[in-house]
Design a protein around this motif. Sequence first.
Motif, PDB file in Angstrom:
ATOM      1  N   ARG A 198       0.837  -1.208   0.000  1.00  0.00           N
ATOM      2  CA  ARG A 198       0.000   0.000   0.000  1.00  0.00           C
ATOM      3  C   ARG A 198       0.868   1.253   0.000  1.00  0.00           C
ATOM      4  NH1 ARG A 198      -3.016  -2.959   3.730  1.00  0.00           N
ATOM      5  NH2 ARG A 198      -2.014  -1.865   5.477  1.00  0.00           N
ATOM      6  N   GLU A 199       1.913   1.245   0.809  1.00  0.00           N
ATOM      7  CA  GLU A 199       2.741   2.446   0.914  1.00  0.00           C
ATOM      8  C   GLU A 199       3.603   2.678  -0.317  1.00  0.00           C
ATOM      9  OE1 GLU A 199       6.161   4.426   3.804  1.00  0.00           O
ATOM     10  OE2 GLU A 199       4.606   3.140   4.627  1.00  0.00           O
ATOM     11  N   LEU A 200       4.159   1.617  -0.888  1.00  0.00           N
ATOM     12  CA  LEU A 200       5.116   1.784  -1.983  1.00  0.00           C
ATOM     13  C   LEU A 200       4.469   1.751  -3.366  1.00  0.00           C
ATOM     14  CD1 LEU A 200       8.033  -0.441  -0.642  1.00  0.00           C
ATOM     15  CD2 LEU A 200       7.785   2.042  -0.465  1.00  0.00           C
ATOM     16  N   GLU A 244      12.772  -7.558  -2.854  1.00  0.00           N
ATOM     17  CA  GLU A 244      13.345  -6.714  -1.811  1.00  0.00           C
ATOM     18  C   GLU A 244      12.645  -6.968  -0.477  1.00  0.00           C
ATOM     19  OE1 GLU A 244      14.494  -1.992  -1.098  1.00  0.00           O
ATOM     20  OE2 GLU A 244      13.209  -2.579  -2.782  1.00  0.00           O
ATOM     21  N   PHE A 245      11.337  -7.138  -0.516  1.00  0.00           N
ATOM     22  CA  PHE A 245      10.595  -7.450   0.708  1.00  0.00           C
ATOM     23  C   PHE A 245      11.094  -8.762   1.301  1.00  0.00           C
ATOM     24  CE2 PHE A 245       7.032  -9.712   2.748  1.00  0.00           C
ATOM     25  CZ  PHE A 245       6.761  -8.831   3.790  1.00  0.00           C
ATOM     26  N   HIS A 246      11.301  -9.770   0.473  1.00  0.00           N
ATOM     27  CA  HIS A 246      11.799 -11.050   0.974  1.00  0.00           C
ATOM     28  C   HIS A 246      13.197 -10.905   1.567  1.00  0.00           C
ATOM     29  CE1 HIS A 246       8.861 -13.232  -1.961  1.00  0.00           C
ATOM     30  NE2 HIS A 246       8.265 -12.870  -0.835  1.00  0.00           N
ATOM     31  N   ASP A 247      14.018 -10.025   0.990  1.00  0.00           N
ATOM     32  CA  ASP A 247      15.337  -9.753   1.577  1.00  0.00           C
ATOM     33  C   ASP A 247      15.202  -9.188   2.983  1.00  0.00           C
ATOM     34  OD1 ASP A 247      16.803 -10.667  -0.533  1.00  0.00           O
ATOM     35  OD2 ASP A 247      17.437  -8.702  -1.251  1.00  0.00           O
ATOM     36  N   VAL A 248      14.243  -8.299   3.159  1.00  0.00           N
ATOM     37  CA  VAL A 248      14.043  -7.672   4.469  1.00  0.00           C
ATOM     38  C   VAL A 248      13.604  -8.711   5.496  1.00  0.00           C
ATOM     39  CG1 VAL A 248      12.658  -5.990   5.760  1.00  0.00           C
ATOM     40  CG2 VAL A 248      13.535  -5.410   3.490  1.00  0.00           C
ATOM     41  N   VAL A 249      12.716  -9.612   5.101  1.00  0.00           N
ATOM     42  CA  VAL A 249      12.201 -10.611   6.031  1.00  0.00           C
ATOM     43  C   VAL A 249      13.276 -11.638   6.394  1.00  0.00           C
ATOM     44  CG1 VAL A 249      10.490 -12.438   6.370  1.00  0.00           C
ATOM     45  CG2 VAL A 249       9.829 -10.315   5.230  1.00  0.00           C
ATOM     46  N   ASP A 295       9.399  -1.820   9.219  1.00  0.00           N
ATOM     47  CA  ASP A 295       9.177  -0.386   9.409  1.00  0.00           C
ATOM     48  C   ASP A 295      10.440   0.413   9.085  1.00  0.00           C
ATOM     49  OD1 ASP A 295       6.584  -0.857  10.179  1.00  0.00           O
ATOM     50  OD2 ASP A 295       6.951  -0.628  12.325  1.00  0.00           O
ATOM     51  N   ALA A 296      11.601  -0.134   9.495  1.00  0.00           N
ATOM     52  CA  ALA A 296      12.866   0.554   9.211  1.00  0.00           C
ATOM     53  C   ALA A 296      13.113   0.626   7.706  1.00  0.00           C
ATOM     54  CB  ALA A 296      14.016  -0.168   9.906  1.00  0.00           C
ATOM     55  N   TRP A 297      12.833  -0.449   7.009  1.00  0.00           N
ATOM     56  CA  TRP A 297      12.995  -0.484   5.556  1.00  0.00           C
ATOM     57  C   TRP A 297      12.093   0.546   4.884  1.00  0.00           C
ATOM     58  CZ3 TRP A 297       9.249  -3.441   2.314  1.00  0.00           C
ATOM     59  CH2 TRP A 297       9.585  -3.415   0.960  1.00  0.00           C
ATOM     60  N   LEU A 298      10.845   0.603   5.320  1.00  0.00           N
ATOM     61  CA  LEU A 298       9.910   1.569   4.731  1.00  0.00           C
ATOM     62  C   LEU A 298      10.329   2.998   5.036  1.00  0.00           C
ATOM     63  CD1 LEU A 298       6.488  -0.212   5.423  1.00  0.00           C
ATOM     64  CD2 LEU A 298       7.653   0.045   3.220  1.00  0.00           C
ATOM     65  N   ALA A 299      10.840   3.220   6.266  1.00  0.00           N
ATOM     66  CA  ALA A 299      11.307   4.562   6.613  1.00  0.00           C
ATOM     67  C   ALA A 299      12.482   4.971   5.730  1.00  0.00           C
ATOM     68  CB  ALA A 299      11.700   4.610   8.090  1.00  0.00           C
TER      69      ALA A 299
END
Length: 607
Positions: free
Chosen positions: A562-564, A572-577, A593-597
């Motif tokens: 929703r945000e991006l 990239e999301f899978h990398d973060v997880v 949250d840090a990634w989105l920030a």
Amino acid sequence: MRSSPVRAAVVALTLLLAACGPAGRKPAPSTGGVAVDEARKLEAVVAAFTEARKRVDPYWAYYFGIEEDLPTFGDYPSPEQRERSRRTYEEAYAGLADVHPERLAPRDRRTWALFREDVEVSLRGFDFPNDLLDFTQMGNRALQFLDDTNPELTDFPFDSAAHYEAFLARSGGFPAYVDRQIATLRRGVAAGIVQECGIVDASRKSYAAALAPPDEAHPFWRPMRVMPAAIGADDRARIAAGFRRALAELIVPGYRRLDAFLRDEYRPHCRRALGLGGLPRGDEWYAYAILANTDLPLAAADVHRTGLREVARIRAEMDAIRRAVGFPGSLADFLAAWRRAPANRFRDADEMFAAFGAMRREMDALAPGWFRRRPTSAYEIVSASNPRSAAASYSGPNDTVPYGRLVLNTMNLAAVARDRVPTLSLHEAVPGHHFQIALVFEMKDRLSEYQRKLFGSTAFAEGWALYAERLGREMGVYRTPMQRLGNLNDEMLRAVRLVVDTGIHAYGWSRARARAYMRRHLAHDPDDIAVEVDRYAVWPGQALAYKIGELEIRALRAGAERELGAAFDVREFHDVVLGDGTVSLGVLRAQVDAWLAAKRGAGAAHR
């Protein structure tokens, strides 16, 4: 239910760290001298805890690579071993009091939060006599010792004459283990904390192969059949003589003595109620089990309601498939016909292995389009040794066995329908457990030994694996309506678990009621359902972690999408997880949250 003040504070702090960097890494130099000093204090506390935990139970020396403890069976279970374990957490908790998280650099502050949460929750577990119930059909030291002689399952290094001698020396401790196990179960009888009758019967079956006559057909002889050719004839003869003596004098008599105790002395005292609710402080015990397994202070009633909602949603999707393929009967009839269809059954283990091997090749080809970070470790497909095992499970690589193992229950072919192969493979192997666990094993330069070998979050690990099953829909893995049904049936299993686990432990459900509920909503074989229900009985709260963790990961992804918007990259999301190892759900949310920030900051800089 309310969480403890300390845990609530830890979770609150973790959620405030949205601007922090990656979690769980070894402290790195910082430009601030104060932050560096504080990070060194934290690293010392974590390192001391790690070393202490590695020595608590010498039986696991092979997992930690502690050569000098390989000949040792250890003193589990015993009050002394339990107290030694408790002290490791108490000392770590005291050490953390000297670490000031506000002085730490962001990523070290995240490590502090993860470690503090783990220590505090683990300490709470000592409020309950888990040791009195730590002999079950799903796991017990007698079964583990038997599995350690299985070349496909063992992590013991049978690679030299010295290591064979170490195993024989370790075997010398088996009779004393039997003494301690019997003493522990007797304490349970005296306290009125005993296993349910059916669980006792199933537990005896788990090691039944070890009751066989002490000859070369006995499972304990298996290491001799795979002895490396480099071991010389004299060593081979000496070791073989040692194995024969151990079988006749230690192993078989020990197993038979344990079995006789369970049958003649323990079984008459077994309890009739299946869940924790029938035990002293059972409600508190179960509340702790929920917290320990989901990372969240959830009330049993709320989990139960979530399960009912998920069951209704998935049932509607199943029924849509029934209508789409034109099946004229009810959903129950449809599921039964699907389960019983001869074409959906494997004839033998070879067919099952071939099907999972084909899935392995398919996922190797698909994974790069969905994951930038992938493990280099391979995995092998092997058979389970316990007929009460799950249909499929996974054992990760370690320093002794540097590859993963997908373990299939070929002793119960009916438990694995052909149309379940894709979803089981996605969950247990790629991109599920194998990706997540093997990546952690390989991050030796990025993660502390504590996070690589000691820390665990059932909700994170199982939530990720269930998310991986669902990801298969996007990846195009489920090509037929029946494979899609297989995926939904396995998702239904995880939803049903929310209802049945809480039903057993919070609402006093009987085994018959739990089985009936599962039969009503699942296409699983009745024997598989029986195994599942007994599993929930002895692992309170563990089965909740799958759905709870998956729902959290899906919610985090949905928020990021929703945000991006169009800028969202699933790789990239899978990398973060997955990129910073196993973490608790609270820390995972902080990572996202840090990634989105950071993405917001980068976007603002380019405007």
